[in-house]
Motif scaffolding. Structure first.
Motif, PDB file in Angstrom:
ATOM      1  N   LYS A  26     -36.372  29.395 -13.279  1.00  0.00           N
ATOM      2  CA  LYS A  26     -36.962  28.067 -13.067  1.00  0.00           C
ATOM      3  C   LYS A  26     -37.378  27.831 -11.616  1.00  0.00           C
ATOM      4  CE  LYS A  26     -32.591  25.703 -12.466  1.00  0.00           C
ATOM      5  NZ  LYS A  26     -31.764  24.588 -12.820  1.00  0.00           N
ATOM      6  N   ASN A  27     -36.781  28.544 -10.676  1.00  0.00           N
ATOM      7  CA  ASN A  27     -37.155  28.393  -9.266  1.00  0.00           C
ATOM      8  C   ASN A  27     -38.524  28.986  -8.946  1.00  0.00           C
ATOM      9  OD1 ASN A  27     -34.680  27.138  -8.697  1.00  0.00           O
ATOM     10  ND2 ASN A  27     -33.698  29.140  -8.437  1.00  0.00           N
ATOM     11  N   ASP A  28     -39.095  29.749  -9.892  1.00  0.00           N
ATOM     12  CA  ASP A  28     -40.394  30.389  -9.685  1.00  0.00           C
ATOM     13  C   ASP A  28     -41.566  29.501 -10.074  1.00  0.00           C
ATOM     14  OD1 ASP A  28     -39.272  32.857  -8.842  1.00  0.00           O
ATOM     15  OD2 ASP A  28     -38.980  33.445 -10.942  1.00  0.00           O
ATOM     16  N   ILE A  29     -41.301  28.378 -10.720  1.00  0.00           N
ATOM     17  CA  ILE A  29     -42.387  27.581 -11.298  1.00  0.00           C
ATOM     18  C   ILE A  29     -43.389  27.132 -10.247  1.00  0.00           C
ATOM     19  CG2 ILE A  29     -42.953  25.474 -12.587  1.00  0.00           C
ATOM     20  CD1 ILE A  29     -40.215  25.905 -14.068  1.00  0.00           C
ATOM     21  N   SER A  30     -42.954  26.600  -9.116  1.00  0.00           N
ATOM     22  CA  SER A  30     -43.932  26.104  -8.136  1.00  0.00           C
ATOM     23  C   SER A  30     -44.746  27.238  -7.523  1.00  0.00           C
ATOM     24  CB  SER A  30     -43.296  25.230  -7.064  1.00  0.00           C
ATOM     25  OG  SER A  30     -42.168  25.813  -6.548  1.00  0.00           O
ATOM     26  N   SER A  31     -44.145  28.390  -7.251  1.00  0.00           N
ATOM     27  CA  SER A  31     -44.907  29.534  -6.717  1.00  0.00           C
ATOM     28  C   SER A  31     -45.929  30.026  -7.737  1.00  0.00           C
ATOM     29  CB  SER A  31     -43.980  30.689  -6.353  1.00  0.00           C
ATOM     30  OG  SER A  31     -43.127  30.328  -5.311  1.00  0.00           O
ATOM     31  N   LEU A  32     -45.520  30.089  -8.992  1.00  0.00           N
ATOM     32  CA  LEU A  32     -46.425  30.526 -10.045  1.00  0.00           C
ATOM     33  C   LEU A  32     -47.526  29.493 -10.273  1.00  0.00           C
ATOM     34  CD1 LEU A  32     -46.917  32.813 -12.063  1.00  0.00           C
ATOM     35  CD2 LEU A  32     -45.578  31.512 -13.725  1.00  0.00           C
ATOM     36  N   HIS A  33     -47.159  28.213 -10.172  1.00  0.00           N
ATOM     37  CA  HIS A  33     -48.153  27.160 -10.370  1.00  0.00           C
ATOM     38  C   HIS A  33     -49.249  27.225  -9.296  1.00  0.00           C
ATOM     39  CE1 HIS A  33     -49.985  23.514 -11.685  1.00  0.00           C
ATOM     40  NE2 HIS A  33     -49.824  22.966 -10.494  1.00  0.00           N
ATOM     41  N   ALA A  34     -48.913  27.630  -8.100  1.00  0.00           N
ATOM     42  CA  ALA A  34     -49.930  27.786  -7.049  1.00  0.00           C
ATOM     43  C   ALA A  34     -50.995  28.798  -7.481  1.00  0.00           C
ATOM     44  CB  ALA A  34     -49.280  28.225  -5.742  1.00  0.00           C
ATOM     45  N   ILE A  35     -50.611  29.787  -8.263  1.00  0.00           N
ATOM     46  CA  ILE A  35     -51.543  30.793  -8.785  1.00  0.00           C
ATOM     47  C   ILE A  35     -52.281  30.245  -9.998  1.00  0.00           C
ATOM     48  CG2 ILE A  35     -51.718  33.107  -9.808  1.00  0.00           C
ATOM     49  CD1 ILE A  35     -49.055  33.734  -8.210  1.00  0.00           C
ATOM     50  N   PHE A  36     -51.532  29.708 -10.966  1.00  0.00           N
ATOM     51  CA  PHE A  36     -52.116  29.268 -12.234  1.00  0.00           C
ATOM     52  C   PHE A  36     -52.932  27.982 -12.137  1.00  0.00           C
ATOM     53  CE2 PHE A  36     -48.937  31.522 -15.284  1.00  0.00           C
ATOM     54  CZ  PHE A  36     -49.432  32.744 -14.883  1.00  0.00           C
ATOM     55  N   SER A  37     -52.782  27.231 -11.064  1.00  0.00           N
ATOM     56  CA  SER A  37     -53.574  26.002 -10.900  1.00  0.00           C
ATOM     57  C   SER A  37     -54.868  26.260 -10.135  1.00  0.00           C
ATOM     58  CB  SER A  37     -52.753  24.927 -10.189  1.00  0.00           C
ATOM     59  OG  SER A  37     -52.437  25.341  -8.875  1.00  0.00           O
ATOM     60  N   ASP A  38     -55.051  27.465  -9.635  1.00  0.00           N
ATOM     61  CA  ASP A  38     -56.228  27.811  -8.855  1.00  0.00           C
ATOM     62  C   ASP A  38     -57.427  28.093  -9.767  1.00  0.00           C
ATOM     63  OD1 ASP A  38     -57.474  28.727  -6.216  1.00  0.00           O
ATOM     64  OD2 ASP A  38     -57.746  30.484  -7.515  1.00  0.00           O
ATOM     65  N   THR A  39     -58.534  27.386  -9.540  1.00  0.00           N
ATOM     66  CA  THR A  39     -59.701  27.534 -10.421  1.00  0.00           C
ATOM     67  C   THR A  39     -60.315  28.932 -10.370  1.00  0.00           C
ATOM     68  OG1 THR A  39     -61.086  26.568  -8.701  1.00  0.00           O
ATOM     69  CG2 THR A  39     -60.332  25.100 -10.422  1.00  0.00           C
ATOM     70  N   GLU A  40     -60.333  29.558  -9.203  1.00  0.00           N
ATOM     71  CA  GLU A  40     -60.914  30.904  -9.106  1.00  0.00           C
ATOM     72  C   GLU A  40     -60.052  31.924  -9.851  1.00  0.00           C
ATOM     73  OE1 GLU A  40     -62.652  34.009  -5.744  1.00  0.00           O
ATOM     74  OE2 GLU A  40     -61.435  32.313  -5.095  1.00  0.00           O
ATOM     75  N   THR A  41     -58.752  31.845  -9.678  1.00  0.00           N
ATOM     76  CA  THR A  41     -57.840  32.775 -10.355  1.00  0.00           C
ATOM     77  C   THR A  41     -57.930  32.621 -11.870  1.00  0.00           C
ATOM     78  OG1 THR A  41     -56.339  32.710  -8.479  1.00  0.00           O
ATOM     79  CG2 THR A  41     -55.418  33.473 -10.570  1.00  0.00           C
ATOM     80  N   MET A  42     -58.075  31.387 -12.330  1.00  0.00           N
ATOM     81  CA  MET A  42     -58.043  31.104 -13.776  1.00  0.00           C
ATOM     82  C   MET A  42     -59.442  30.936 -14.377  1.00  0.00           C
ATOM     83  SD  MET A  42     -54.856  31.357 -14.273  1.00  0.00           S
ATOM     84  CE  MET A  42     -54.418  30.618 -15.836  1.00  0.00           C
ATOM     85  N   GLN A  43     -60.463  31.440 -13.713  1.00  0.00           N
ATOM     86  CA  GLN A  43     -61.832  31.245 -14.174  1.00  0.00           C
ATOM     87  C   GLN A  43     -62.119  31.825 -15.555  1.00  0.00           C
ATOM     88  OE1 GLN A  43     -64.918  33.410 -11.879  1.00  0.00           O
ATOM     89  NE2 GLN A  43     -63.214  34.511 -10.938  1.00  0.00           N
ATOM     90  N   TYR A  44     -61.341  32.784 -16.020  1.00  0.00           N
ATOM     91  CA  TYR A  44     -61.577  33.376 -17.337  1.00  0.00           C
ATOM     92  C   TYR A  44     -60.678  32.764 -18.409  1.00  0.00           C
ATOM     93  CZ  TYR A  44     -64.250  36.492 -14.465  1.00  0.00           C
ATOM     94  OH  TYR A  44     -65.162  36.985 -13.568  1.00  0.00           O
ATOM     95  N   TYR A  45     -59.928  31.750 -18.042  1.00  0.00           N
ATOM     96  CA  TYR A  45     -59.110  30.964 -18.970  1.00  0.00           C
ATOM     97  C   TYR A  45     -59.857  29.670 -19.270  1.00  0.00           C
ATOM     98  CZ  TYR A  45     -54.921  33.827 -18.805  1.00  0.00           C
ATOM     99  OH  TYR A  45     -54.028  34.845 -18.972  1.00  0.00           O
TER     100      TYR A  45
END
Length: 167
Positions: free
Chosen positions: A15-34
């Motif tokens: 659960k301590n990883d959620i904010s670090s992972l969210h920084a990746i998953f909330s990024d529009t460029e990273t998630m452009q194929y989602y």
């Protein structure tokens, strides 16, 4: 720690990883194929879903962390997927865009591929990739995956890349 390679180690999410992972998953460029970037709540449920996969399947997507400082830079791992009526094991990955083009995705994916074949005795792995996602295709190809077919999955056309265990 589940897997270690030259520059990264791979471990289960907590659960301590959620904010670090969210920084990746909330990024529009990273998630452009989602369909869209993830909300914090969607990232949290994604971590919980993978924790359930660890118990149910013995694997899931894991945290990719730098060996030199322990920072989480992405995820990589194995996930059961239904493709054209068959259950396949997908090798999936996301790397923080600040670390793109440094080989971290390729390194983590190779480590997870070998782990899937050696530890779980899998004979085949696939990657489900948007045909426009050239960097992800390169990672797959560098790790011995070959284009197999195109399928309609996740509400659009994706290319299935696959790799068989070499005996």
């Amino acid at each position: 720690m589940i897997i270690e390679s030259e520059r990264v180690y791979i471990r289960k999410f907590n659960k301590n990883d959620i904010s670090s992972l969210h920084a990746i998953f909330s990024d529009t460029e990273t998630m452009q194929y989602y369909p869209s970037p993830f909300s914090y709540e969607k990232t949290e449920s994604w971590v919980i879903r993978n924790q359930e996969r660890y118990k149910q399947d013995g694997f899931g997507l894991w945290a990719v962390c730098l060996k030199d400082n322990g920072n989480l830079i992405g995820d990589c791992g194995l996930v059961k997927q239904e493709v054209a009526g068959n259950i396949e094991v997908e090798l999936g990955y996301h790397i923080n865009k600040n670390f793109w083009f440094n080989g971290f995705g390729t390194e983590a994916a190779l480590a997870c591929k070998n782990y899937g074949f050696d530890h779980f005795g899998l004979n085949k792995l696939i990657s489900i990739i948007d045909p426009k996602n050239v960097p992800s295709i390169r990672v797959a190809e560098k790790n011995g995956f070959k284009k197999e077919k195109q399928v309609f999955i996740f509400n659009k056309i994706h290319t299935i890349y696959s790799c068989n265990k070499k005996n």
